[in-house]
Design a protein around this motif. Structure first.
Motif, mmCIF file in Angstrom:
data_model
loop_
_atom_site.group_PDB
_atom_site.id
_atom_site.type_symbol
_atom_site.label_atom_id
_atom_site.label_comp_id
_atom_site.label_asym_id
_atom_site.label_seq_id
_atom_site.Cartn_x
_atom_site.Cartn_y
_atom_site.Cartn_z
ATOM 1 N N VAL A 691 0.750 -1.090 -0.148
ATOM 2 C CA VAL A 691 0.131 -0.555 -0.144
ATOM 3 C C VAL A 691 1.065 0.965 0.244
ATOM 4 O O VAL A 691 1.533 1.231 1.188
ATOM 5 C CB VAL A 691 -1.207 -0.170 1.152
ATOM 6 C CG1 VAL A 691 -1.934 0.911 0.491
ATOM 7 C CG2 VAL A 691 -1.452 -1.216 0.764
ATOM 8 N N LEU A 692 0.910 1.681 -1.209
ATOM 9 C CA LEU A 692 1.849 3.161 -1.186
ATOM 10 C C LEU A 692 1.691 4.344 -0.546
ATOM 11 O O LEU A 692 0.233 4.670 -0.167
ATOM 12 C CB LEU A 692 2.065 3.471 -2.917
ATOM 13 C CG LEU A 692 2.348 2.460 -4.069
ATOM 14 C CD1 LEU A 692 2.514 3.095 -4.849
ATOM 15 C CD2 LEU A 692 4.148 1.858 -3.054
ATOM 16 N N TYR A 693 2.693 5.169 -0.149
ATOM 17 C CA TYR A 693 2.335 6.051 1.427
ATOM 18 C C TYR A 693 1.360 6.413 1.982
ATOM 19 O O TYR A 693 0.683 7.397 1.893
ATOM 20 C CB TYR A 693 2.317 7.853 -0.269
ATOM 21 C CG TYR A 693 3.093 7.063 -1.732
ATOM 22 C CD1 TYR A 693 4.104 7.343 -1.162
ATOM 23 C CD2 TYR A 693 2.099 6.679 -2.703
ATOM 24 C CE1 TYR A 693 5.297 7.274 -2.132
ATOM 25 C CE2 TYR A 693 2.914 7.027 -3.987
ATOM 26 C CZ TYR A 693 4.283 7.479 -3.644
ATOM 27 O OH TYR A 693 5.455 7.380 -4.307
ATOM 28 N N LEU A 694 1.279 4.552 2.585
ATOM 29 C CA LEU A 694 0.323 5.169 3.404
ATOM 30 C C LEU A 694 0.099 5.479 4.844
ATOM 31 O O LEU A 694 -1.227 6.516 5.011
ATOM 32 C CB LEU A 694 -0.366 3.196 4.451
ATOM 33 C CG LEU A 694 -0.370 2.844 5.778
ATOM 34 C CD1 LEU A 694 -1.719 2.883 5.227
ATOM 35 C CD2 LEU A 694 -0.340 1.361 6.874
ATOM 36 N N ASN A 695 1.464 5.710 4.948
ATOM 37 C CA ASN A 695 1.478 6.656 6.254
ATOM 38 C C ASN A 695 1.264 8.326 5.516
ATOM 39 O O ASN A 695 1.015 9.297 6.423
ATOM 40 C CB ASN A 695 2.886 7.928 6.559
ATOM 41 C CG ASN A 695 3.575 6.519 7.362
ATOM 42 O OD1 ASN A 695 2.536 5.647 8.055
ATOM 43 N ND2 ASN A 695 4.392 6.348 8.014
ATOM 44 N N ARG A 696 0.633 8.949 4.357
ATOM 45 C CA ARG A 696 -0.196 10.049 4.011
ATOM 46 C C ARG A 696 -1.037 10.241 4.050
ATOM 47 O O ARG A 696 -1.947 10.719 3.578
ATOM 48 C CB ARG A 696 0.734 10.482 2.174
ATOM 49 C CG ARG A 696 2.361 10.496 2.695
ATOM 50 C CD ARG A 696 2.454 11.044 0.938
ATOM 51 N NE ARG A 696 4.024 11.125 1.040
ATOM 52 C CZ ARG A 696 4.652 11.593 0.331
ATOM 53 N NH1 ARG A 696 4.244 11.537 -0.636
ATOM 54 N NH2 ARG A 696 6.229 11.526 -0.135
ATOM 55 N N TYR A 697 -2.001 8.559 4.213
ATOM 56 C CA TYR A 697 -3.571 8.955 3.832
ATOM 57 C C TYR A 697 -4.301 9.467 5.232
ATOM 58 O O TYR A 697 -3.482 9.542 6.216
ATOM 59 C CB TYR A 697 -4.044 7.333 4.420
ATOM 60 C CG TYR A 697 -3.432 6.290 2.859
ATOM 61 C CD1 TYR A 697 -3.076 7.213 1.709
ATOM 62 C CD2 TYR A 697 -4.075 5.092 2.648
ATOM 63 C CE1 TYR A 697 -2.779 5.783 0.742
ATOM 64 C CE2 TYR A 697 -4.001 4.299 1.802
ATOM 65 C CZ TYR A 697 -3.298 5.152 0.477
ATOM 66 O OH TYR A 697 -2.703 4.382 -1.118
ATOM 67 N N GLU A 698 -5.539 10.050 5.005
ATOM 68 C CA GLU A 698 -5.696 11.082 6.320
ATOM 69 C C GLU A 698 -6.971 10.360 6.095
ATOM 70 O O GLU A 698 -7.703 10.840 5.369
ATOM 71 C CB GLU A 698 -5.597 12.627 5.947
ATOM 72 C CG GLU A 698 -3.983 13.175 5.735
ATOM 73 C CD GLU A 698 -4.025 14.742 5.589
ATOM 74 O OE1 GLU A 698 -4.706 15.512 5.405
ATOM 75 O OE2 GLU A 698 -2.996 15.043 5.879
ATOM 76 N N CYS A 699 -7.722 10.872 7.666
ATOM 77 C CA CYS A 699 -8.972 10.568 7.493
ATOM 78 C C CYS A 699 -9.994 12.024 6.926
ATOM 79 O O CYS A 699 -9.384 13.013 7.753
ATOM 80 C CB CYS A 699 -9.788 10.873 9.245
ATOM 81 S SG CYS A 699 -8.404 9.451 9.998
#
Length: 938
Positions: A691-699
């Motif tokens: 899952v690319l760039y998971l730490n950039r996913y925002e709520c």
């Protein structure tokens, strides 16, 4: 040098396959890093962590990482132990960080490292322990740092080092970093853009027999002396922009010291022309020479001073303001194969180049040549590459290329061609690559390319083409790629699609950035690509007015199509038969469309292309990916759906894509609640899909969590802890069992008493609701055990009814047949003035007797009247009365009647019993006892 362009078609598919060969690893919880397998490592990983704002080396990298790119971050320090988990690392790129300190032995955990890139950091010194432990290091980059000091023995253990780049630092004296020149097998050394003012062979401790390439460019040299043969194998020397004044001290004791140099760069130097000519005399074997940006020099004069003119193969004269070329300046360059005169001011060529019969590459980019003459390229029969871009050429006559029978690549982009006319009527017949990008062509006439039968690649991008005659492409029988992007082509452009029939082998067609549009999905009468059966790549993205609709048979005939680019077309939905004609589709780009309707994409749409490997759906207003569930995309490896309105990703969607290796979903409207808990946990720990760039996913929802990181959402609160629940349940059962056992053993009869008291309460309420008594039917209700019935009938009834005239209620005589026993008991007790309980051992064991006395006790409490008379027919110790706790209190606190023992006078007993039934006594004490307020317990 540019022959690779001729094979762009094959290269495209090679890269296309590369981009999706993502292989599962044993660890994917890398946050923003990307993992993939490069082709040269079949079993090892390449990890890319660029531009992630890391401030230290991440600790979650897979142990089998071979190539780590962590450039462009904010790392300031490398500590010992940062790489302890990466013993297999071969390539490490830490460039463009803020590293100012590397602790001793911090890199010693990398015994297999071969390439280390520390460029563009803030390192000030190379210490003896900085590179310790890197015995296999072969390439080292320390360029663009703040290096001022290189300690002795810094490179002593690096016996395999071949390449060192120290460009753009603050080094001043070569004599102070002799450790670099002591590297035994050094082949390439870059020292450009430092602060060296002196280069003297005496400062170098010993000859560098293996050194082949030395870059000293952009150093302010005032002295260059070689008095010893320190570079016996040197082949490349870059002295560009080293000499900026006339005080240069140049001394080569023996020209033989530099006779191995084949490549020489003397560009951008500003010393006197004569001195520069003398410098050129020092090099006797040069075959490649750059004399770019010598604006104050007469290049022709300099060339005459070059002692190796007859040996020159490649000559660069870029940016010298040359107005014209003369045969006299070129006639001695008999072996010249490559001539680059770009960025000058040439207006014409005349027949100057005829003296260069061996020329294979001619670069005339960005001059002022408006017109070409028929003799300009005469005698250049060996010419393979001709670059004429950016000259303002308006017309090309048919005779221009008549002698260029071997021309392979022709660049004519960024000129002012209005029409082609007969430019290619006579050839060049072997041309394979033609670039006409950025001209002013509006019409392609019939037979424009008839003689170019060998042409494989044709670029007509960024012109003004509106009309294409039906036979414009006739003769292009070997054409594999054509780009008509960024023109004015519409679906009504006359005969454009009919002209495709002449290109039977076409594999790549680019129609992007035109004016194609369709008003509906209705089938076309004449599908445009019906004749392109070999086409593998079709680009129709970014039409200026939007394609709007895609006819259901638009792709008919493209049975071998591998890649379809249909992004930014403003399409709102796709017909289910759109891909029926493209069963081999491998790559599909639907980015930036308007799929806001939930039925815009259906699962049936993808059924004909089950072999699809890459799918791009970014920026398409998607609200759900549910259409993928039954889409039969069992081969899909890469899914990109960033910048949409996706809120939930459920397990069913992911399970429907069993081969998925790469998933990109950043910049969506994720909901941080328990509906997304499966996806959050799966994305962090699964070992099959990255899952690319998971730490950039925002709520985005709920609003209270808007902007927070999706991966940081606490999913544990969403799970039912069955272990804890089982513990609570089992503990409760054990405790309940113990309590029940205790109560049964010690409080059994108290519970029985409570039970019957409760029944009495219920029946009392029922009785009060059904009837109101105005008078008593009986004087006394007799509560007794059946075992005492003989005494009742023989003694009690004759005395009280016969002699004293009292009316008694007896259950065997007065209970109403067919009526519930409990109702009969209630009626009997409440219809009698008093209740007489005949207490015996059998009475205490009787359930119904117990019920009767409890009802009487409740009536005693409820009416606060003396309605209960206790008669003990047997001697019963008070401790045996404990099951009837209230009765025991009554016995203890007040007088009760006892049946006389045999032989005693019974007259007093009967008299007292008669009085107890008829008289009213103080009930306060009985009420207090029955209510439990008495504290004197036995």
């Amino acid at each position: 040098m540019r022959n690779d362009k001729l094979w762009k078609s094959s290269l495209f598919f090679f890269v296309l396959n590369c981009c999706v060969l993502i292989t599962p690893t044993d660890e994917f919880s890398l946050g923003n890093c990307t993992i993939y397998f490069p082709f040269d490592y079949s079993k090892h990983l390449k990890v890319r962590c660029c531009r992630m704002d890391y401030r230290r080396i991440p600790s979650t990298l897979p142990q089998n990482t071979v190539d780590l790119d962590i450039s462009c971050n904010s790392i300031t320090r490398i500590n010992e132990g940062d790489f302890i988990r990466l013993p297999n690392l071969i390539i490490l790129n830490m460039s463009h960080n803020r590293i100012s300190e590397i602790t001793n032995n911090a890199l010693s955990d990398l015994p297999n490292l071969e390439e280390l890139n520390l460029s563009n950091n803030k390192i000030q010194a190379v210490t003896t322990k900085l590179l310790s432990g890197l015995a296999n290091l072969s390439h080292l980059r320390l360029d663009s740092n703040y290096l001022e000091v290189i300690e002795n023995q810094s490179f002593a253990t690096l016996s395999n080092l071949r390449f060192v780049n120290l460009t753009n630092n603050k080094l001043k004296h070569i004599s102070r970093f002799q450790s670099v020149f002591q590297i035994p097998h050094l082949e390439e050394l870059y020292l450009g853009m430092n602060r060296f003012s002196v280069f003297n062979s005496s400062d170098i401790p010993s000859a560098l027999f293996g050194l082949k390439k030395l870059d000293l460019s952009l150093n302010p040299l005032t002295m260059f002396k070689i008095t010893e043969n320190i570079f016996p194998g040197l082949e490349y020397l870059d002295l560009a922009a080293c000499f900026q004044n006339d005080t240069l001290d140049w001394l080569i004791l023996d020209k033989g010291f530099l006779n191995t140099i084949k490549t020489l760069n003397l560009s951008r130097n500003l010393i006197a022309e004569k001195q520069l000519g003398d410098i050129m005399q020092s090099f006797t074997s040069v075959t490649w020479m750059a004399l770019d940006y010598l604006k104050e020099f007469n290049v022709e004069t300099l060339l005459q001073k070059a002692c190796s003119r007859s040996l020159l193969n490649e000559l660069h004269l870029k940016g010298n303001g040359v107005l014209s070329m003369y045969k006299s300046s070129l006639e001695h360059l008999v072996n010249l194969t490559e001539l680059r005169i770009r960025n000058n001011r040439l207006t014409q060529l005349n027949d100057t180049l005829q003296v260069l019969p061996n020329l294979r590459l001619l670069d005339l980019y960005f001059n002022d040549i408006k017109k070409l003459d028929c003799s300009d390229f005469a005698n250049l029969t060996q010419l393979r590459q001709l670059f004429l871009g950016g000259n303002g050429i308006v017309t090309i006559n048919a005779c221009i290329f008549k002698d260029l029978g071997n021309l392979d690549e022709l660049i004519l982009h960024s000129n002012s061609l209005l029409m082609l006319g007969d430019a290619f009527t006579y050839g060049p017949q072997n041309l394979r690559y033609l670039d006409l990008t950025g001209n002013k062509l509006s019409t392609l006439e019939n037979l424009s390319f008839k003689a170019l039968r060998s042409l494989q690649v044709l670029y007509l991008t960024d012109n003004q083409i509106l009309t294409i005659k039906p036979h414009a492409f006739e003769g292009l029988i070997n054409l594999a790629e054509i780009s008509l992007a960024c023109n004015k082509i519409t679906q009504r452009t006359p005969k454009i699609f009919a002209g495709f029939a002449a290109m039977a082998r076409l594999q790549i067609l680019d129609l992007s950035c035109n004016y194609l549009s369709y008003e509906s999905q209705v089938e076309l009468r004449n599908p445009p690509f019906i004749m392109l059966s070999e086409l593998k790549v079709l680009k129709m993205n970014s039409q200026h007015r939007g394609l709007k609709h895609m006819p259901s048979n638009l792709l008919k005939g493209l049975k071998k199509l591998d890649a379809f680019y249909a992004g930014n077309l403003n399409v709102e939905c796709l017909h289910v038969d759109t891909f029926t004609y493209t069963p081999n589709l491998y790559y599909l780009d639907l980015t930036s469309n308007n799929f806001v309707n939930r039925n815009a994409l259906t699962s049936r749409l993808f059924h004909p292309i089950s072999g699809l490997h890459v799918l791009h759906l970014g920026q398409s207003h998607l609200k759900s990916l549910n259409f993928l569930v039954d889409a039969n995309l069992s081969s899909l490896k890469s899914l990109h759906a960033s910048t949409n309105d996706l809120q939930l990703i459920n397990q069913t969607i992911i399970q429907s894509l069993p081969q998925l290796k790469q998933l990109e979903l950043h910049n969506n409207s994720f909901t941080c609640d328990c509906n997304n808990v499966w996806f959050i946990d799966w994305a962090a720990v699964n070992n099959a899909t990255q899952v690319l760039y998971l730490n950039r996913y925002e709520c985005r929802y709920p609003l209270s969590l808007s902007g927070t990181n999706l991966a940081a959402f606490n999913t544990e609160s969403c799970y039912v802890n069955y272990d804890f629940i089982c513990f609570i349940c089992s503990s409760s059962i054990v405790i309940l069992t113990l309590v029940v056992s205790f109560i049964y053993h010690f409080l059994k009869w108290q519970l029985v008493y409570t039970y019957y008291l409760f029944l009495a309460f219920l029946n009392d309420g029922k009785r009060k609701r059904t009837t109101k008594h105005l008078s008593f039917q009986y004087d006394a209700f007799i509560s007794y055990n059946v075992q005492e019935e003989p005494w009742v009938m023989e003694e009690l009834v004759p005395k009280l009814e016969g002699e004293h005239g009292l009316r008694l209620c007896l259950h065997h005589r007065d209970f109403e047949p067919g009526k519930a026993i409990i109702d009969n008991i209630m009626d009997g007790i409440y219809n009698s003035r008093k209740t007489v309980c005949l207490i015996t051992h059998n009475y205490l064991k009787s359930v119904w007797c117990s019920h009767e006395i409890q009802v009487a006790s409740f009536r005693l409490f409820d009416e606060q009247k003396d309605v209960l008379v206790l008669v003990f027919l047997e001697d019963i110790p008070t401790q045996q009365l404990s099951p009837y706790y209230r009765m025991r209190k009554l016995v203890k606190k007040r007088t009760y009647l006892r049946w006389p023992k045999p032989g005693e006078d019974t007259r007093a007993f009967w008299q007292k019993l008669k009085m107890a039934i008829e008289t009213k006594e103080n009930m306060e004490e009985d009420r207090r006892i029955l209510s439990g307020k008495d504290k004197d317990c036995v």
